[in-house]
Design a protein around this motif. Structure first.
Motif: not given
Length: 420
Positions: A285-296
């Protein structure tokens, strides 16, 4: 030295031209995108034109269209400004080339006159034999050869310069014609804007006659919106609570295991006990959250054709303020709705005959509401741009309500979505 300066000047002119060309291409793309949004709103307005009842959606769409038209005029003004800069640069280049061409022709004429005076073989031989020694005679022979070659190069250089001048004159003429077309387009858009503002006045006049009915509609919509917001917040709170219980249970089991093995109790994690902390407790979940945030700023839009008719945050309706946790996106009829990022469907709910889909992306959530139908179910894993449903209508206009949440805090979706 003169040639070096000219080449340096030409380099800067070409670099500036490329930059301006790129900027012009970007402005044209932006103008075309704005026109597509205007056309979409007009198409939906034409379909809803038969209804004599004034709706809040009609008022919002008309205001959005006027805003888009003003933006388009602003883009045209930027295009004209760009062209004015190009025209100025190209005019200076033409003058510069003319001056250089005149100087080159003058120098070439001097060479021709010199060659005429020394054109016969006897004069050339006398020039060589008049040398004081063999070394000087050899240098004079080389000079005569190089002079002939240089004269030929100068002739070629003059022809090349003339071609450059002719090309720049053609470009300048094209710039002037393009500016004329843009000025005509600007005038047409201003006329269209004037008509739409007149239409806006007529709508406001119509509103005064249907004020009571419209106020009742606003109250009803606020009631529906409040119920939907409660459902969404409740679903997000439930996910946070599940993640919290799971994290606490894992800590309890780890402590019990350590006690049974007579080992020191494991240190609790230093991560703060916030909603985001619980949601990103696992590595996945931390990795997915980071990937989502990286696509801001680069997430795809949930529909392919999109015009925002309601912005995020506080807004005014009939002198009363409201708060929007997301944005309203007007689109095509029966448009497919897409997930903006990889995730897991947390909930598919129903509110007043319409569906909404809540997708979890680690510590983030996206919400897609006002759907006519949903093609995913709770617990299902989805991928970026996967179809999750079909957009429904609101006030007779196809419209998607879209939200992004970071834990229990709503975000402005337009800051996360990329270019259309």
């Amino acid at each position: 030295m003169k040639l070096s300066k000219f080449l340096l000047f030409l380099f800067f002119v070409l670099s500036a031209s490329v930059a301006v060309a790129q900027s012009s291409a970007e402005l044209k793309r932006k103008k075309e995108a704005l026109q597509r949004e205007i056309d979409l709103l007009q198409k939906n307005a034409n379909k809803a034109a038969n209804s004599k009842k004034l709706t809040l959606g009609e008022i919002k769409a008309l205001n959005a269209k006027i805003g888009l038209m003003q933006s388009k005029i602003s883009v045209i003004n930027s295009e004209i400004k760009n062209l004015d800069n190009q025209i100025h640069e190209n005019t200076n280049t033409v003058h510069n080339l003319k001056g250089q061409l005149g100087q080159l022709k003058k120098e070439y004429a001097s060479m021709i006159r010199f060659a005429q005076r020394n054109k016969n073989a006897y004069d050339k031989m006398m020039f060589i034999f008049a040398a004081s020694d063999f070394n000087q005679a050899y240098k004079r022979i080389k000079y005569l050869q190089q002079f002939g070659q240089y004269r030929k190069k100068q002739a070629d250089y003059i022809q090349g310069k003339q071609k450059d001048l002719n090309y720049k004159i053609v470009v300048l003429d094209k710039n002037l014609k393009e500016k004329s077309h843009l000025l005509q387009e600007q005038e047409q858009e201003k006329n269209k804007l004037g008509k739409n503002k007149s239409e806006q006045s007529a709508v406001l006049n119509k509103y005064s006659k249907q004020e009571k009915q419209l106020k009742n509609d606003i109250v009803a919509k606020r009631k529906q919106s409040a119920q939907l917001d409660r459902s969404i917040r409740s679903a997000i709170a439930r996910e946070i609570e599940i993640a919290k219980r799971k994290a606490e249970e894992e800590e309890r089991l780890a402590a019990a295991k350590a006690k049974a093995e007579n080992k020191p109790a494991p240190a609790t994690t230093s991560k703060p006990k916030t909603s985001g902390g619980y949601l990103t407790a696992t590595p996945e979940s931390a990795k997915l959250s980071s990937q989502f945030e990286g696509n801001r700023g680069s997430l795809p839009w949930p529909v392919t054709m999109a015009t925002v008719t309601q912005k995020f945050g506080r807004y005014m309706v009939d002198q009363a303020s409201g708060m929007s946790d997301g944005i309203d996106i007007e689109t095509q009829e029966d448009a497919g709705v897409r997930a903006v990022f990889n995730g897991k469907v947390s909930k598919v709910g129903e509110s007043y005959g319409k569906y909404y889909v809540l997708i979890m992306h680690g510590g983030y959530f996206t919400v897609y509401s006002n759907l006519k139908s949903a093609s995913v179910s709770s617990g299902e894993t989805v991928t970026t741009r996967q179809n999750i449903g079909v957009v429904g209508t609101d006030d007779g206009r196809p419209q998607l309500k879209f939200q992004i949440w970071r834990g229990s805090t709503p975000q402005n979706p337009e800051a996360w979505l990329g270019a259309k």
